[in-house]
Design a protein around this motif. Structure first.
Motif, PDB file in Angstrom:
ATOM      1  N   PHE A 117      93.805  16.434  -3.638  1.00  0.00           N
ATOM      2  CA  PHE A 117      93.483  16.730  -5.031  1.00  0.00           C
ATOM      3  C   PHE A 117      92.317  15.864  -5.517  1.00  0.00           C
ATOM      4  N   VAL A 118      92.369  14.572  -5.221  1.00  0.00           N
ATOM      5  CA  VAL A 118      91.311  13.648  -5.660  1.00  0.00           C
ATOM      6  C   VAL A 118      89.990  14.007  -4.990  1.00  0.00           C
ATOM      7  N   ARG A 119      90.030  14.269  -3.690  1.00  0.00           N
ATOM      8  CA  ARG A 119      88.809  14.634  -2.973  1.00  0.00           C
ATOM      9  C   ARG A 119      88.207  15.914  -3.543  1.00  0.00           C
ATOM     10  N   ASN A 120      89.043  16.909  -3.822  1.00  0.00           N
ATOM     11  CA  ASN A 120      88.550  18.168  -4.410  1.00  0.00           C
ATOM     12  C   ASN A 120      87.967  17.950  -5.799  1.00  0.00           C
ATOM     13  N   ALA A 121      88.571  17.075  -6.582  1.00  0.00           N
ATOM     14  CA  ALA A 121      88.045  16.792  -7.922  1.00  0.00           C
ATOM     15  C   ALA A 121      86.653  16.170  -7.825  1.00  0.00           C
ATOM     16  N   TYR A 122      86.481  15.234  -6.919  1.00  0.00           N
ATOM     17  CA  TYR A 122      85.163  14.601  -6.742  1.00  0.00           C
ATOM     18  C   TYR A 122      84.123  15.615  -6.280  1.00  0.00           C
ATOM     19  N   THR A 123      84.479  16.427  -5.307  1.00  0.00           N
ATOM     20  CA  THR A 123      83.485  17.388  -4.806  1.00  0.00           C
ATOM     21  C   THR A 123      83.202  18.493  -5.825  1.00  0.00           C
ATOM     22  N   THR A 124      84.191  18.865  -6.612  1.00  0.00           N
ATOM     23  CA  THR A 124      83.976  19.889  -7.632  1.00  0.00           C
ATOM     24  C   THR A 124      83.112  19.372  -8.778  1.00  0.00           C
ATOM     25  N   PHE A 125      83.451  18.220  -9.304  1.00  0.00           N
ATOM     26  CA  PHE A 125      82.778  17.740 -10.509  1.00  0.00           C
ATOM     27  C   PHE A 125      81.557  16.856 -10.252  1.00  0.00           C
ATOM     28  N   SER A 131      84.231   7.329  -2.856  1.00  0.00           N
ATOM     29  CA  SER A 131      84.273   6.145  -1.993  1.00  0.00           C
ATOM     30  C   SER A 131      85.750   5.823  -1.737  1.00  0.00           C
ATOM     31  N   ASP A 132      86.001   4.969  -0.782  1.00  0.00           N
ATOM     32  CA  ASP A 132      87.388   4.599  -0.479  1.00  0.00           C
ATOM     33  C   ASP A 132      88.071   3.978  -1.693  1.00  0.00           C
ATOM     34  N   LEU A 133      87.337   3.117  -2.404  1.00  0.00           N
ATOM     35  CA  LEU A 133      87.907   2.457  -3.584  1.00  0.00           C
ATOM     36  C   LEU A 133      88.200   3.472  -4.694  1.00  0.00           C
ATOM     37  N   GLU A 134      87.277   4.384  -4.940  1.00  0.00           N
ATOM     38  CA  GLU A 134      87.493   5.402  -5.976  1.00  0.00           C
ATOM     39  C   GLU A 134      88.713   6.253  -5.632  1.00  0.00           C
ATOM     40  N   ARG A 135      88.755   6.711  -4.397  1.00  0.00           N
ATOM     41  CA  ARG A 135      89.871   7.560  -3.967  1.00  0.00           C
ATOM     42  C   ARG A 135      91.201   6.824  -4.127  1.00  0.00           C
ATOM     43  N   TRP A 136      91.257   5.582  -3.634  1.00  0.00           N
ATOM     44  CA  TRP A 136      92.485   4.798  -3.702  1.00  0.00           C
ATOM     45  C   TRP A 136      92.905   4.548  -5.148  1.00  0.00           C
ATOM     46  N   THR A 137      91.946   4.200  -6.003  1.00  0.00           N
ATOM     47  CA  THR A 137      92.259   3.894  -7.407  1.00  0.00           C
ATOM     48  C   THR A 137      92.849   5.103  -8.127  1.00  0.00           C
ATOM     49  N   ILE A 138      92.204   6.249  -7.986  1.00  0.00           N
ATOM     50  CA  ILE A 138      92.702   7.465  -8.663  1.00  0.00           C
ATOM     51  C   ILE A 138      94.061   7.870  -8.086  1.00  0.00           C
TER      52      ILE A 138
END
Length: 166
Positions: A117-125, A131-138
């Motif tokens: 879900f997080v990866r799709n949100a980043y690629t969509t928007f 980044s690893d930190l962004e993914r982990w934090t969200i």
């Protein structure tokens, strides 16, 4: 004669004492050096600010997965440009599109595979991988707070400064 010489020496010593005490108490100023560090902002390669028209049509395409008709875009832009507070208008556009979208996943689907879900949100928007930190934090925020809905996450992504850039 010897006493006159002693008096002169004593007087010289008394006159030099303040000077010696000032020099003795002076400490050298410390020198602090810092190595230059280059800080890169994630997504920092985006330099072109979207126009208001591009923002509205892009948000529509991202949330509804179709292109906005030119008549609908023109009508929306009349309202958009009539507002003096552009931040408020962007907020209203995002909220309206989130309300109308059938593309926002259900909370159960989000929680079933938070990483995807997080990866799709980043690629969509943001049109990039997190980044690893962004993914982990969200991911951690979503896992730890069960009140977070997919619409809230999408709203946060679309309200961010990065979403306003190409």
């Amino acid at each position: 004669m010897n006493s006159l010489k002693d008096i002169k020496s004593f007087r010289s010593l008394i006159l030099m004492a303040p000077l010696l005490s000032v020099m003795a108490c002076t400490k050298p100023e410390p020198i602090y050096e810092v190595d230059p560090v280059v800080v890169n902002v994630q997504g920092g390669t985006k330099k072109a600010l979207k126009s208001d028209r591009q923002f509205v049509s892009g948000a529509f395409a991202d949330l509804l997965k179709k292109q906005m008709s030119s008549d609908e875009l023109d009508e929306t832009m009349v309202c958009y440009e009539s507002m003096t507070d552009k931040e408020l208008m962007r907020d209203m556009v995002i909220r309206d599109l989130l309300r109308r979208s059938t593309q926002v996943p259900e909370a159960t689907a989000m929680r079933a595979d938070v990483s995807d879900f997080v990866r799709n949100a980043y690629t969509t928007f943001y049109k990039r991988e997190p980044s690893d930190l962004e993914r982990w934090t969200i991911e951690q925020q979503i896992v730890q707070d069960t009140t977070i809905s997919p619409a809230m996450v999408y709203y946060a992504f679309m309200s961010a400064e990065e979403y306003r850039y190409f």
